[in-house]
Motif scaffolding. Structure first.
Motif, PDB file in Angstrom:
ATOM      1  N   GLY A  71     -10.333   7.882  -5.734  1.00 29.26           N
ATOM      2  CA  GLY A  71      -9.055   7.887  -6.418  1.00 29.26           C
ATOM      3  C   GLY A  71      -8.787   6.615  -7.182  1.00 29.26           C
ATOM      4  N   LEU A  72      -7.570   6.496  -7.671  1.00 28.34           N
ATOM      5  CA  LEU A  72      -7.171   5.390  -8.522  1.00 28.34           C
ATOM      6  C   LEU A  72      -5.925   4.733  -7.941  1.00 28.34           C
ATOM      7  N   ARG A  73      -5.953   3.401  -7.862  1.00 30.87           N
ATOM      8  CA  ARG A  73      -4.796   2.690  -7.329  1.00 30.87           C
ATOM      9  C   ARG A  73      -3.657   2.678  -8.351  1.00 30.87           C
ATOM     10  N   HIS A  74      -2.458   2.979  -7.870  1.00 32.57           N
ATOM     11  CA  HIS A  74      -1.247   2.884  -8.688  1.00 32.57           C
ATOM     12  C   HIS A  74      -0.189   2.174  -7.856  1.00 32.57           C
ATOM     13  N   GLU A  75       0.049   0.917  -8.198  1.00 30.12           N
ATOM     14  CA  GLU A  75       0.969   0.061  -7.444  1.00 30.12           C
ATOM     15  C   GLU A  75       0.532   0.011  -5.981  1.00 30.12           C
ATOM     16  N   ARG A  76       1.346   0.495  -5.049  1.00 30.80           N
ATOM     17  CA  ARG A  76       1.000   0.390  -3.621  1.00 30.80           C
ATOM     18  C   ARG A  76       0.524   1.726  -3.059  1.00 30.80           C
ATOM     19  N   GLU A  77      -0.062   2.552  -3.928  1.00 29.10           N
ATOM     20  CA  GLU A  77      -0.609   3.837  -3.510  1.00 29.10           C
ATOM     21  C   GLU A  77      -1.976   4.051  -4.149  1.00 29.10           C
ATOM     22  N   ILE A  78      -2.752   4.940  -3.544  1.00 32.01           N
ATOM     23  CA  ILE A  78      -3.973   5.438  -4.167  1.00 32.01           C
ATOM     24  C   ILE A  78      -3.770   6.922  -4.407  1.00 32.01           C
ATOM     25  N   ILE A  79      -3.984   7.337  -5.644  1.00 38.02           N
ATOM     26  CA  ILE A  79      -3.734   8.721  -6.024  1.00 38.02           C
ATOM     27  C   ILE A  79      -5.059   9.420  -6.256  1.00 38.02           C
ATOM     28  N   ASN A  80      -5.231  10.575  -5.605  1.00 35.25           N
ATOM     29  CA  ASN A  80      -6.449  11.357  -5.762  1.00 35.25           C
ATOM     30  C   ASN A  80      -6.123  12.819  -5.503  1.00 35.25           C
ATOM     31  N   GLY A  81      -6.465  13.671  -6.464  1.00 38.45           N
ATOM     32  CA  GLY A  81      -6.173  15.087  -6.317  1.00 38.45           C
ATOM     33  C   GLY A  81      -7.005  15.781  -5.265  1.00 38.45           C
ATOM     34  N   ASN A  82      -8.095  15.158  -4.797  1.00 38.95           N
ATOM     35  CA  ASN A  82      -8.950  15.790  -3.790  1.00 38.95           C
ATOM     36  C   ASN A  82      -8.582  15.419  -2.360  1.00 38.95           C
ATOM     37  N   LEU A  83      -7.660  14.468  -2.180  1.00 36.93           N
ATOM     38  CA  LEU A  83      -7.212  14.096  -0.843  1.00 36.93           C
ATOM     39  C   LEU A  83      -6.022  14.950  -0.439  1.00 36.93           C
ATOM     40  N   PRO A  84      -5.864  15.231   0.863  1.00 35.96           N
ATOM     41  CA  PRO A  84      -4.716  16.027   1.296  1.00 35.96           C
ATOM     42  C   PRO A  84      -3.418  15.239   1.323  1.00 35.96           C
ATOM     43  N   TRP A  85      -3.479  13.930   1.037  1.00 34.56           N
ATOM     44  CA  TRP A  85      -2.287  13.078   1.061  1.00 34.56           C
ATOM     45  C   TRP A  85      -2.544  11.870   0.167  1.00 34.56           C
ATOM     46  N   ARG A  86      -1.448  11.198  -0.216  1.00 31.74           N
ATOM     47  CA  ARG A  86      -1.591   9.928  -0.908  1.00 31.74           C
ATOM     48  C   ARG A  86      -1.812   8.819   0.115  1.00 31.74           C
ATOM     49  N   VAL A  87      -2.496   7.785  -0.308  1.00 38.66           N
ATOM     50  CA  VAL A  87      -2.779   6.648   0.566  1.00 38.66           C
ATOM     51  C   VAL A  87      -1.738   5.562   0.288  1.00 38.66           C
ATOM     52  N   HIS A  88      -0.957   5.213   1.307  1.00 38.04           N
ATOM     53  CA  HIS A  88       0.080   4.193   1.178  1.00 38.04           C
ATOM     54  C   HIS A  88      -0.434   2.882   1.770  1.00 38.04           C
ATOM     55  N   LEU A  89      -0.589   1.878   0.925  1.00 40.63           N
ATOM     56  CA  LEU A  89      -1.219   0.632   1.360  1.00 40.63           C
ATOM     57  C   LEU A  89      -0.357  -0.137   2.352  1.00 40.63           C
ATOM     58  N   ASP A  90       0.957  -0.091   2.216  1.00 41.42           N
ATOM     59  CA  ASP A  90       1.835  -0.795   3.162  1.00 41.42           C
ATOM     60  C   ASP A  90       1.626  -0.268   4.579  1.00 41.42           C
ATOM     61  N   ALA A  91       1.556   1.059   4.723  1.00 36.83           N
ATOM     62  CA  ALA A  91       1.368   1.658   6.039  1.00 36.83           C
ATOM     63  C   ALA A  91       0.011   1.291   6.625  1.00 36.83           C
ATOM     64  N   LEU A  92      -1.012   1.206   5.771  1.00 39.79           N
ATOM     65  CA  LEU A  92      -2.344   0.821   6.236  1.00 39.79           C
ATOM     66  C   LEU A  92      -2.354  -0.600   6.782  1.00 39.79           C
ATOM     67  N   GLU A  93      -1.756  -1.533   6.037  1.00 40.55           N
ATOM     68  CA  GLU A  93      -1.729  -2.924   6.476  1.00 40.55           C
ATOM     69  C   GLU A  93      -0.949  -3.074   7.779  1.00 40.55           C
ATOM     70  N   GLN A  94       0.105  -2.268   7.931  1.00 39.80           N
ATOM     71  CA  GLN A  94       0.903  -2.348   9.146  1.00 39.80           C
ATOM     72  C   GLN A  94       0.105  -1.885  10.357  1.00 39.80           C
ATOM     73  N   VAL A  95      -0.600  -0.760  10.242  1.00 43.53           N
ATOM     74  CA  VAL A  95      -1.342  -0.239  11.392  1.00 43.53           C
ATOM     75  C   VAL A  95      -2.536  -1.127  11.726  1.00 43.53           C
ATOM     76  N   ALA A  96      -3.010  -1.910  10.735  1.00 46.05           N
ATOM     77  CA  ALA A  96      -4.125  -2.832  10.974  1.00 46.05           C
ATOM     78  C   ALA A  96      -3.643  -4.203  11.437  1.00 46.05           C
ATOM     79  N   GLY A  97      -2.370  -4.305  11.773  1.00 42.60           N
ATOM     80  CA  GLY A  97      -1.852  -5.551  12.309  1.00 42.60           C
ATOM     81  C   GLY A  97      -1.718  -6.657  11.289  1.00 42.60           C
ATOM     82  N   GLY A  98      -1.538  -6.291  10.030  1.00 42.97           N
ATOM     83  CA  GLY A  98      -1.371  -7.310   8.994  1.00 42.97           C
ATOM     84  C   GLY A  98      -2.660  -7.935   8.505  1.00 42.97           C
ATOM     85  N   ALA A  99      -3.813  -7.395   8.904  1.00 39.96           N
ATOM     86  CA  ALA A  99      -5.102  -7.920   8.421  1.00 39.96           C
ATOM     87  C   ALA A  99      -5.190  -7.749   6.914  1.00 39.96           C
TER      88      ALA A  99
END
Length: 325
Positions: A71-99
């Motif tokens: 997919g392609l990054r757009h601001e704090r998301e990754i957009i891809n028509g083949n994924l069942p959901w959008r990827v939210h970068l804030d949520a990823l960083e939070q679950v990884a403990g701020g890494a």
């Protein structure tokens, strides 16, 4: 500290591969995969949940999070028509403990990791055993069609991600022209039929059904896997024709990619579906379609095409972004 304990992920349209990886912060050696697990994307509501599940299944605290995602990054998301959901970068960083997060396109990561492949790795499908010192394109049909360019220069290299599956499909035969017209009639994008509409797992099924419609035959297989199985078993002549058509179209797209990107160092084919289609590969037909580019035929005849095992290359390439930051 030269070694970093990282969580690396290779996320495609169907599967998310997660791993704990040890990374040389100086990039002097390939990242080492310690433990890994694959999850089906459709089983989760978001990528952050997949990461959380992996950490639950394989406890640890990452010093860095390396993500390779289609997919392609757009601001704090990754957009891809083949994924069942959008990827939210804030949520990823939070679950990884701020890494810290290091983000790559999935085929950018795959191409980056091919740096560590042994010379001559994989199965030679076309051309000489060794290519010239020039850019190499990595192409892979899976849920979609990914592509990236690896460009060497004195003392290093860069990798350029592309949206190689999105340009319009260019037919190379009367049969492909007829298939294109069928697909164009049902296009959701004002008649645009992109290349991955045919050259992907779902694309194989579209070719199969399209050929059935054109030839007045019953297309009984319901999945891409059933098409490849019917072709290999010899129980479905239409499936065999679809797989052969797939290889022909792929050869033509590979040749176009070499010329369009200047990838005279070679083509590396990856992705999960091609090994299941090798039973119908014909070297002569592939070579004819690959090199059928007019006055450029002699050039393309000397460009090697290899099939490589995708395996953990996406994870390794994602982790390499940490040392290259």
């Amino acid at each position: 500290m030269s070694q970093l304990h990282a969580l690396a992920a290779d996320v495609g349209g169907t599967n998310a591969r997660m791993a704990w990886v040890e990374v040389d912060s100086k990039g002097r050696s390939a990242p080492v995969v310690i433990s890994a697990q694959t999850y089906r994307c459709a089983d989760f509501a978001g990528l952050d949940q997949v990461v959380a599940r992996f950490i639950q299944d394989h406890p640890g605290q990452p010093q860095a999070l390396a993500l390779a995602c289609a997919g392609l990054r757009h601001e704090r998301e990754i957009i891809n028509g083949n994924l069942p959901w959008r990827v939210h970068l804030d949520a990823l960083e939070q679950v990884a403990g701020g890494a810290p997060l290091h983000l790559s396109n999935d085929f950018e990561a795959l191409a980056r990791a091919t740096r560590w492949l042994a010379e001559g790795a994989g199965q030679l499908l076309h051309g000489p055993a060794h290519g010239r010192a020039a850019p190499v394109v990595v192409i892979g049909p899976g849920t979609g069609l990914g592509a990236a360019l690896r460009v060497p220069y004195p003392g290093g290299e860069i990798v350029v991600p592309t949206e190689g599956g999105r340009p319009g499909f260019a037919p190379g035969s009367a049969e492909e022209s007829a298939l294109l017209e069928l697909l164009r009639a049902h296009s959701e994008h004002a008649g645009h039929v992109d290349t991955e509409t045919l050259l992907s797992g779902p694309g194989l099924l579209r070719i199969y059904r399209g050929l059935g419609q054109l030839q007045g035959l019953t297309a009984s297989a319901e999945t891409p896997e059933a098409v490849s199985q019917g072709s290999e078993a010899g129980t479905d002549a239409l499936a065999r024709a679809a797989v052969e058509s797939f290889w022909g179209a792929l050869a033509s797209v590979c040749g176009n990619s070499v010329l369009g990107l200047g990838a005279y160092g070679g083509v590396l084919l990856a992705g999960g579906i091609l090994p299941r289609l090798l039973h119908a590969f014909d070297a002569d037909r592939f070579a004819a379609r690959f090199a059928a580019k007019g006055v450029m035929r002699p050039v393309l005849e000397q460009v090697p095409v290899r099939l490589i095992e995708h395996g953990q290359l996406g994870i390794v390439g994602a982790a390499m972004a940490i040392s290259e930051a």
